[in-house]
Design a protein around this motif. Structure first.
Motif, PDB file in Angstrom:
ATOM      1  N   ASP A  27       2.657  -4.482   3.330  1.00  0.00           N
ATOM      2  CA  ASP A  27       3.233  -3.284   3.952  1.00  0.00           C
ATOM      3  C   ASP A  27       2.475  -2.031   3.538  1.00  0.00           C
ATOM      4  OD1 ASP A  27       5.167  -4.786   5.183  1.00  0.00           O
ATOM      5  OD2 ASP A  27       6.681  -4.450   3.634  1.00  0.00           O
ATOM      6  N   ILE A  28       2.261  -1.133   4.491  1.00  0.00           N
ATOM      7  CA  ILE A  28       1.755   0.221   4.188  1.00  0.00           C
ATOM      8  C   ILE A  28       2.963   1.147   4.275  1.00  0.00           C
ATOM      9  CG2 ILE A  28       0.193   2.071   4.881  1.00  0.00           C
ATOM     10  CD1 ILE A  28      -1.589  -0.032   6.190  1.00  0.00           C
ATOM     11  N   VAL A  29       3.439   1.590   3.121  1.00  0.00           N
ATOM     12  CA  VAL A  29       4.679   2.359   3.040  1.00  0.00           C
ATOM     13  C   VAL A  29       4.345   3.831   2.833  1.00  0.00           C
ATOM     14  CG1 VAL A  29       6.862   2.661   1.828  1.00  0.00           C
ATOM     15  CG2 VAL A  29       5.910   0.371   2.108  1.00  0.00           C
ATOM     16  N   LEU A  30       4.812   4.657   3.767  1.00  0.00           N
ATOM     17  CA  LEU A  30       4.598   6.100   3.691  1.00  0.00           C
ATOM     18  C   LEU A  30       5.881   6.770   3.218  1.00  0.00           C
ATOM     19  CD1 LEU A  30       3.017   8.742   4.363  1.00  0.00           C
ATOM     20  CD2 LEU A  30       3.932   8.560   6.680  1.00  0.00           C
ATOM     21  N   LYS A  31       5.773   7.556   2.150  1.00  0.00           N
ATOM     22  CA  LYS A  31       6.931   8.315   1.669  1.00  0.00           C
ATOM     23  C   LYS A  31       6.454   9.550   0.939  1.00  0.00           C
ATOM     24  CE  LYS A  31       7.482   5.643  -2.629  1.00  0.00           C
ATOM     25  NZ  LYS A  31       8.444   4.892  -3.445  1.00  0.00           N
ATOM     26  N   GLY A  32       7.405  10.415   0.604  1.00  0.00           N
ATOM     27  CA  GLY A  32       7.048  11.600  -0.163  1.00  0.00           C
ATOM     28  C   GLY A  32       6.833  11.233  -1.617  1.00  0.00           C
ATOM     29  N   THR A  65       7.837   1.959   6.684  1.00  0.00           N
ATOM     30  CA  THR A  65       6.669   1.075   6.813  1.00  0.00           C
ATOM     31  C   THR A  65       5.877   1.510   8.049  1.00  0.00           C
ATOM     32  OG1 THR A  65       7.874  -0.743   5.777  1.00  0.00           O
ATOM     33  CG2 THR A  65       5.907  -1.314   7.037  1.00  0.00           C
ATOM     34  N   ALA A  66       4.740   2.166   7.799  1.00  0.00           N
ATOM     35  CA  ALA A  66       3.939   2.709   8.897  1.00  0.00           C
ATOM     36  C   ALA A  66       3.142   1.619   9.595  1.00  0.00           C
ATOM     37  CB  ALA A  66       3.008   3.797   8.375  1.00  0.00           C
ATOM     38  N   VAL A  98      -3.171   7.250  -2.063  1.00  0.00           N
ATOM     39  CA  VAL A  98      -3.142   5.896  -1.491  1.00  0.00           C
ATOM     40  C   VAL A  98      -3.513   4.895  -2.572  1.00  0.00           C
ATOM     41  CG1 VAL A  98      -4.049   4.373   0.299  1.00  0.00           C
ATOM     42  CG2 VAL A  98      -3.796   6.819   0.763  1.00  0.00           C
ATOM     43  N   ASN A  99      -2.582   3.998  -2.904  1.00  0.00           N
ATOM     44  CA  ASN A  99      -2.817   3.020  -3.964  1.00  0.00           C
ATOM     45  C   ASN A  99      -2.193   1.679  -3.605  1.00  0.00           C
ATOM     46  OD1 ASN A  99      -4.102   4.699  -6.127  1.00  0.00           O
ATOM     47  ND2 ASN A  99      -2.170   5.829  -5.954  1.00  0.00           N
ATOM     48  N   LEU A 100      -2.806   0.612  -4.134  1.00  0.00           N
ATOM     49  CA  LEU A 100      -2.222  -0.726  -4.029  1.00  0.00           C
ATOM     50  C   LEU A 100      -1.281  -0.918  -5.219  1.00  0.00           C
ATOM     51  CD1 LEU A 100      -2.132  -3.535  -2.647  1.00  0.00           C
ATOM     52  CD2 LEU A 100      -4.029  -4.198  -4.141  1.00  0.00           C
ATOM     53  N   GLU A 101       0.022  -1.033  -4.958  1.00  0.00           N
ATOM     54  CA  GLU A 101       1.013  -1.092  -6.038  1.00  0.00           C
ATOM     55  C   GLU A 101       1.961  -2.273  -5.812  1.00  0.00           C
ATOM     56  OE1 GLU A 101       3.092   2.570  -5.935  1.00  0.00           O
ATOM     57  OE2 GLU A 101       1.440   3.765  -6.792  1.00  0.00           O
ATOM     58  N   ASN A 102       2.740  -2.548  -6.852  1.00  0.00           N
ATOM     59  CA  ASN A 102       3.825  -3.526  -6.722  1.00  0.00           C
ATOM     60  C   ASN A 102       5.040  -2.851  -6.115  1.00  0.00           C
ATOM     61  OD1 ASN A 102       2.432  -5.696  -7.975  1.00  0.00           O
ATOM     62  ND2 ASN A 102       2.896  -4.848  -9.981  1.00  0.00           N
ATOM     63  N   LYS A 103       5.722  -3.567  -5.235  1.00  0.00           N
ATOM     64  CA  LYS A 103       6.961  -3.034  -4.688  1.00  0.00           C
ATOM     65  C   LYS A 103       7.992  -2.870  -5.801  1.00  0.00           C
ATOM     66  CE  LYS A 103       6.914  -4.595   0.119  1.00  0.00           C
ATOM     67  NZ  LYS A 103       7.616  -5.389   1.147  1.00  0.00           N
ATOM     68  N   ILE A 122       0.870  -1.171   0.000  1.00  0.00           N
ATOM     69  CA  ILE A 122       0.000   0.000   0.000  1.00  0.00           C
ATOM     70  C   ILE A 122       0.906   1.219   0.000  1.00  0.00           C
ATOM     71  CG2 ILE A 122      -1.825   1.262   1.197  1.00  0.00           C
ATOM     72  CD1 ILE A 122      -2.798  -1.408   0.295  1.00  0.00           C
ATOM     73  N   SER A 123       0.912   1.947  -1.099  1.00  0.00           N
ATOM     74  CA  SER A 123       1.779   3.116  -1.238  1.00  0.00           C
ATOM     75  C   SER A 123       1.007   4.369  -0.807  1.00  0.00           C
ATOM     76  CB  SER A 123       2.245   3.257  -2.685  1.00  0.00           C
ATOM     77  OG  SER A 123       2.914   4.476  -2.871  1.00  0.00           O
ATOM     78  N   VAL A 124       1.560   5.049   0.212  1.00  0.00           N
ATOM     79  CA  VAL A 124       0.977   6.315   0.681  1.00  0.00           C
ATOM     80  C   VAL A 124       1.981   7.414   0.357  1.00  0.00           C
ATOM     81  CG1 VAL A 124       0.049   7.591   2.650  1.00  0.00           C
ATOM     82  CG2 VAL A 124      -0.226   5.096   2.527  1.00  0.00           C
ATOM     83  N   LYS A 125       1.740   8.128  -0.774  1.00  0.00           N
ATOM     84  CA  LYS A 125       2.658   9.181  -1.213  1.00  0.00           C
ATOM     85  C   LYS A 125       2.123  10.538  -0.757  1.00  0.00           C
ATOM     86  CE  LYS A 125       4.429   6.705  -5.239  1.00  0.00           C
ATOM     87  NZ  LYS A 125       4.585   6.689  -6.707  1.00  0.00           N
TER      88      LYS A 125
END
Length: 1024
Positions: A756-761, A744-745, A260-265, A183-186
């Motif tokens: 993983d829910i990954v928070l980044k800019g 990883t939040a 917030v999107n479901l993406e591939n690492k 889960i990408s949280v940009k």
């Protein structure tokens, strides 16, 4: 002998005992585990320490050196080397072979515990790990299909991996090459600034909202119920709508400040099969388990999975059991063919099916009895043990031939069956016992050989010893018993059968002519002793001289039908760039019809990778079709030519050889270690050495392991400026990491999987250097500044790794060889390096395969000398003479000369296996001389004059000597020809034995009688 009399008198007892032995052998054979090589552990352990953010020179001084000094005091340690790289120290401790690695690693842990308190703060506790050569994958497979890689990855992890890991003997299953969801949280940093929210605060809110916690218990009537508070995310939409509390007191949904999107690492490695994306599956077996049985269970399970899930395509790319089965089948076929050829020779000489069958029983009974001895000694059925049996097949009938031939002679002289059996066996019992003991004795010194050579060949020595002792027992019990029951001699019928059979008649006619020639040659040699000795010396000298162009190597390479293309791009190259180069390689391999499967892994450092980024590396494994005429070595050379003009990449092509396993783990064929202190000077010297080695004919793909500087972005924080804004180095570093790499939040659970829910800019700040400089940093005062105000952002060459050996810095120059033997290449390199002016404080030594070669040759040379001494002692005790054994020992140099001639004719090198063959020769070739000298002495005791005894004994012993020689030679011939998988290892051994046996037999029949008279004259002079 009492045992022989008992055998003749109690035939039923002997038959029953034989049947019991055969039954035990058959049962043992069904229980014997099958493997490629003997099981053993590699005496290597590593100590790994992480100290993040520290350069290699600091790692070397603060971590590596103290650990090296402590580990160097461990008992039985042979060498200590190390690799100090960015944030990591790896120390490799090599122990003497035979060291108990459980105790050694325990002692290492004790030494490390004593020093770890003195390591710098922030360094992780060192880990001590044993290296297990049996942990290499036994099977590599690929998974592909119509589904996307993400689905295939989940299928491999959820269905395939658990089912394989449940199988007996499977240690682990590694899955690689697929996509993993996240889960990408940009977050938009400017919007966060406007709302007064930091990245750390946002991460804490996401983590705090996605929890399930225990809440104690509550009473309900007579029950105590547990309380659980649940608040985990149910879907992605819930994450998007997650309320974010503002400093002002209001709330906004997460989607207002972040995407917030479901993406591939981000993909770090790629796997492909025949150019198509796939998932790679690597299976390791448990140490000490049977490779063939484990592989069989894996294949059966994969077939079941394939039937249950037909849309998925599971293909086994590499299976170690395939080569094991093919190699063992090759040895079995060679052994069976050798046995058939030996039986044909027996029939031609004995001219009687009954006598042939009597001697022929020695082969199966001895082999089956050997299986029992192998089983009860805990030895596996492998290439070495089966090779030992195949090598011994021709020798198994030698004792029985001598015994039966003597019994047969007594029958022709008119003795009864029982009398012939007892008298004939008794007359030669001491001779066959001594000849067996001499053959067995030569294997005893292998116990004193150290290293991988001893580990691998000890089981071969034990197998040959077991089989020969079994054959001795058969020749002294079963053969006389059978002779006393079924051996009939009817000269009239023999003459009739010879007249009927053209082949037997022609053979007898030819043998009679040979016997006549031998009588004349023997008579001439006794009258011209000096000339005979000079001729023998000339033959010996010319045969030994034939070794000069032969060359030497450690272990012959095996053709297993596999090759590996290693692709290395400059350090820092992106995965996409590596993929482009790999696709170019794959396209060039497409038109080669001989290649069956191409299995590609991009971005993997391999089984022995020491960590770090490997996106610039790729490995392409090619499997050739089984039905082919061209060798893998020629195919590899063609591939080198095809790939030679690919720019911007370092490409190496290797022929994969697993047959000798860790035997070949000593490094590259040519490996030169340069030692000194200054890294820049070491780099200059290594570049000079590369140029010198490249100029030597036969060298290929010469390279230096001097670390290449890694281009990286350095954020050099100005602590004074940072303190003015109330910031610390840690705060700035964490801010950069959270925006660029992300944190990883929390973890989101869906369909039984955690994501993983990954928070980044957003990606803006990682697109280029200028954007990174403008990355906003939140200050404790609530304001926001750009990164460049508190740090200098620049591109620099990152530090290189530092290699050390024996506590000295070291650079290694490696080279492969092509179309030349190792020994001659090393000789040419040494000659050129002698002219190189190496300054004080710097030195070099030649290691790698050449080091193994020298150690093995030194150990086997000692074993050769000890074998000669042991054989002499056994002969001296048999003949009750210190002089007569010298007569027999003259066969040894003649046999070694014959072995050298055999290598020259077949264009094979001197190597470990051919030296083992030379040691075997010492015990084999004296047998003919023992039989001849023993019979000469017997006739002299009966009153014959010396020369007359020799002239009578020679022709009489000609038949058994030729029979034993030809059965041994023809028994080894299929192995010496070297057809089939794995035969490259055994062929030089068989070649040396055949060449030595043939030459020594010819000269034994002539030279040994002459030397007998010379030493007899010397003995008479001493007596006078």
């Amino acid at each position: 002998m009492n045992l022989t009399k008992l055998s003749v008198k109690r035939p039923v007892t002997i038959v029953m005992v034989t049947l019991i032995v055969v039954l035990l052998g058959v049962v043992s054979l069904t229980r014997l585990p099958i493997d490629l090589l003997p099981q053993f552990s590699l005496p290597i352990a590593i100590v790994q320490t992480q100290y993040n953010g520290v350069g290699p020179q600091e790692i070397e001084n603060l971590v590596t050196k103290p650990l090296e000094q402590s580990i160097g005091t461990v008992s039985n340690i042979e060498n200590v080397s190390s690799i100090s790289s960015e944030g990591s120290s790896v120390i490799i401790a090599e122990f003497n072979f035979g060291t108990d690695m459980d105790f050694a690693s325990l002692e290492m842990r004790e030494k490390v515990d004593m020093i770890k308190g003195f390591l710098p703060e922030g360094a992780n506790d060192p880990m001590v790990l044993k290296i297990d050569p049996n942990a290499m994958p036994v099977m590599e497979a690929s998974l592909s299909g119509s589904d996307d890689l993400s689905s295939l990855q989940r299928f491999a992890e959820d269905e395939l991996s658990p089912r394989l890991e449940r199988l007996e003997g499977v240690a682990s299953v590694n899955i690689n090459g697929g996509y993993q969801k996240e889960i990408s949280v940009k977050a938009d940093l400017h919007l966060l600034q406007n709302y007064g929210i930091s990245m750390d605060t946002l991460s804490q809110i996401i983590g705090a909202q996605n929890m399930s916690l225990p809440g104690g218990t509550v009473e309900k009537g007579i029950q105590n119920l547990t309380i659980r508070t649940t608040g985990e995310f149910k879907d992605i939409e819930e994450i998007r709508n997650l309320p974010i509390t503002l400093p002002t007191g209001g709330t906004i949904p997460l989607s207002d400040v972040a995407e917030v999107n479901l993406e591939n690492k981000e993909v770090k490695s790629i796997s492909k099969i025949n150019g198509k994306p796939s998932i790679s599956i690597s299976v390791q077996k448990q140490s000490g388990t049977n490779t063939v049985s484990v592989s069989s269970r894996i294949n059966d399970e994969l077939e079941k999975i394939q039937e249950e899930f037909p849309t998925r395509d599971i293909k086994v790319v590499i299976d170690q059991a395939d080569f094991i089965n093919l190699s063992i089948n090759t040895v079995l076929k060679s052994g069976a063919l050798g046995a058939v050829l030996a039986m044909i020779i027996l029939f031609l000489f004995l001219r009687n099916i009954r006598t042939t069958l009597i001697v022929g029983t020695a082969i199966p009974v001895s082999i089956i009895a050997t299986f029992s001895l192998i089983y009860f000694n805990g030895i596996t059925l492998n290439l070495m043990t089966l090779g030992g049996l195949a090598l011994g097949i021709g020798m198994l009938v030698d004792n029985s031939i001598v015994v039966l031939e003597n019994i047969y002679r007594y029958r022709r002289d008119g003795y009864s069956k029982s009398e012939s059996a007892v008298k004939g066996t008794k007359e030669v019992a001491m001779a066959v016992t001594a000849s067996t003991l001499t053959t067995v004795a030569v294997f005893l010194p292998i116990v004193f050989v150290e290293g991988i050579t001893s580990t691998i060949f000890k089981e071969l020595a034990l197998t040959v010893t077991f089989s020969l002792l079994a054959s001795l027992a058969v020749s002294l019990t079963l053969v006389p018993m059978l002779s006393s029951q079924i051996l009939n001699v009817d000269i009239n019928n023999e003459e009739k059968s010879k007249r009927k059979s053209f082949i037997l008649h022609s053979f007898d006619k030819g043998f009679a002519k040979l016997e006549s020639i031998y009588k004349r040659v023997l008579s001439w040699s006794l009258g011209h002793r000096k000339s005979t000795i000079i001729i023998a010396l000339l033959v010996f000298s010319l045969s030994i001289a034939s070794l000069i162009p032969v060359g030497a190597e450690f272990i012959p390479a095996t053709d297993e039908g596999q090759f590996t293309v290693s692709v290395n791009l400059p350090v820092g190259s992106e995965l996409d760039r590596t993929r482009e180069v790999v696709e170019d390689v794959e396209n060039r391999l497409e038109d080669m019809d001989i290649i069956d499967t191409v299995f590609t892994t991009i971005g993997s450092g391999g089984a022995f990778s020491m960590g770090g980024s490997t996106e610039n590396q790729a490995t392409i494994t090619g499997v050739l079709k089984k039905e082919r005429e061209e060798s893998t070595f020629n195919v590899a050379e063609n591939i080198r030519e095809k790939l030679s003009n690919i720019a911007g990449a370092d490409i190496n092509v290797d022929v994969t050889s697993n047959a000798m396993g860790p035997a070949s783990m000593g490094g590259a064929p040519v490996s030169i270690e340069i030692k000194g202190q200054d890294l820049d000077r070491l780099e200059d010297i290594s570049e000079d050495f590369v140029s010198i080695i490249e100029s030597v004919e036969g060298t290929r793909e010469v390279s230096s392991n001097i670390g290449e500087g890694i281009p990286e972005v350095e954020v050099d924080i100005d602590s004074l400026k940072a303190s003015n804004y109330g910031l610390t180095t840690a705060q700035i570093g964490n801010a950069v990491k959270s925006v660029v790499s992300g944190t990883t939040a929390s973890r989101y659970t869906t369909e039984g999987n955690e994501i993983d829910i990954v928070l980044k800019g957003n990606d803006l700040y990682s697109e280029n250097l200028e954007n990174l400089k403008n990355l906003p940093i939140n200050t404790p005062m609530g304001s926001q500044i750009s990164l460049e105000k508190v740090a200098d952002v620049k591109i620099v060459n990152g530090p290189i790794s530092i290699n050390r050996d024996s506590q000295s810095r070291m650079v290694t120059v490696n080279s492969k060889i092509q179309e030349r033997d190792l020994s001659s290449v090393i000789t040419d390199i040494e000659e050129k390096l002698e002219d190189y002016d190496l300054e004080n404080g710097y030195s070099y030594e030649i290691a790698g395969e050449n080091e193994q070669l020298e150690e093995a040759f030194g150990d086997l040379g000692l074993a050769l000398v000890l074998a000669i001494i042991l054989v002499y002692m056994i002969l001296a005790s048999q003949f009750e003479s210190l002089l007569h054994p010298f007569t027999i020992m003259f066969t040894v140099p003649l046999s070694i000369a014959g072995g050298a001639l055999g290598l020259f004719i077949t264009n094979r090198t001197v190597n470990v296996t051919s030296l083992i063959g030379a040691i075997m020769l010492i015990g084999i070739v004296v047998n003919n001389a023992i039989v001849l000298i023993d019979y000469i002495n017997t006739r002299r005791k009966n009153g014959e004059e010396r020369n007359l005894a020799i002239k009578n004994a020679g022709p009489i012993r000609l038949r058994p000597i030729l029979m034993t020689t030809l059965t041994t030679v023809l028994g080894l011939l299929p192995i010496a020809i070297g057809l089939g998988e794995g035969s490259e290892i055994q062929a030089p051994m068989a070649t040396v034995v055949i060449g030595g046996l043939l030459l020594s037999t010819i000269l034994t029949l002539v030279l040994i009688p002459v030397m007998y008279t010379v030493f007899d004259d010397i003995s008479l002079k001493f007596k006078k």
